[in-house]
Motif scaffolding. Sequence first.
Motif, PDB file in Angstrom:
ATOM      1  N   ALA A  68      -9.311  -7.187   4.089  1.00 60.99           N
ATOM      2  CA  ALA A  68      -8.392  -6.106   3.722  1.00 60.99           C
ATOM      3  C   ALA A  68      -8.590  -5.771   2.256  1.00 60.99           C
ATOM      4  O   ALA A  68      -8.531  -6.658   1.399  1.00 60.99           O
ATOM      5  CB  ALA A  68      -6.948  -6.531   3.975  1.00 60.99           C
ATOM      6  N   ALA A  69      -8.834  -4.497   1.982  1.00 58.45           N
ATOM      7  CA  ALA A  69      -9.029  -4.038   0.604  1.00 58.45           C
ATOM      8  C   ALA A  69      -7.722  -3.457   0.074  1.00 58.45           C
ATOM      9  O   ALA A  69      -7.205  -2.482   0.618  1.00 58.45           O
ATOM     10  CB  ALA A  69     -10.139  -2.998   0.547  1.00 58.45           C
ATOM     11  N   PHE A  70      -7.183  -4.102  -0.967  1.00 55.45           N
ATOM     12  CA  PHE A  70      -5.973  -3.597  -1.627  1.00 55.45           C
ATOM     13  C   PHE A  70      -5.785  -4.340  -2.939  1.00 55.45           C
ATOM     14  O   PHE A  70      -6.393  -5.390  -3.166  1.00 55.45           O
ATOM     15  CB  PHE A  70      -4.731  -3.763  -0.731  1.00 55.45           C
ATOM     16  N   ASP A  71      -4.955  -3.801  -3.793  1.00 58.02           N
ATOM     17  CA  ASP A  71      -4.598  -4.449  -5.056  1.00 58.02           C
ATOM     18  C   ASP A  71      -3.454  -5.413  -4.758  1.00 58.02           C
ATOM     19  O   ASP A  71      -2.385  -4.990  -4.323  1.00 58.02           O
ATOM     20  CB  ASP A  71      -4.170  -3.404  -6.084  1.00 58.02           C
ATOM     21  N   ALA A  72      -3.686  -6.702  -4.977  1.00 57.75           N
ATOM     22  CA  ALA A  72      -2.682  -7.713  -4.633  1.00 57.75           C
ATOM     23  C   ALA A  72      -1.399  -7.577  -5.443  1.00 57.75           C
ATOM     24  O   ALA A  72      -0.370  -8.126  -5.045  1.00 57.75           O
ATOM     25  CB  ALA A  72      -3.264  -9.115  -4.805  1.00 57.75           C
TER      26      ALA A  72
END
Length: 193
Positions: A68-72
């Motif tokens: 999953a690509a996202f800013d944590a």
Amino acid sequence: MGTATASTFAQREPQLLGQTVVVIGGSAGIGLETARLARAEGAKLLLAARNPGPLQRAAIELGALNSAAFDATDFERLAKFFDELPTPIDHVLITGPGPYYAPVAELDFEKARHHVETHLLLPIHVARNAMGKVRPGGTLLFMGGTGGRRVAKGYALISSLTAALPALTKNLAFELAPIRVNLIAAGFVDTPL
């Protein structure tokens, strides 16, 4: 002795066989290398990182179950990521962007705020979201550093964050037991960062 020892080592059971490892920051540097080692030890991998291209390459290379690509530090998106994880999971590693050094007179407060979120608030959000997902005896593992352990111009922010992480880790370990919570305070490591 050498042959028997080598033979025994070569025939040992992989240490993470059947376990699920989540690596947030798993597309580069320490996160990617940890994911590689976990996979080599038999772990099933779930990877997350900010940049989709490198993440997709890492997921394919390592045969990750999912990525999953996202800013944590988008904490709503982080909660959704944990909600969507298969359960139970065994271990979660969170890496970070590295230190931010700047003299007080030149401190970019937006960058400083982001680093406070990354170094202090992210572990708290991960801990809260991991409850009920991580198997008892599983691990939350945070990455810290040693670069801010000394007094120097430009170290005010990173020194404060470096000092705060061990206390945060101890308190989270107390609250989340029997889940283990640990901190790796890495020194300078030869990575692309």
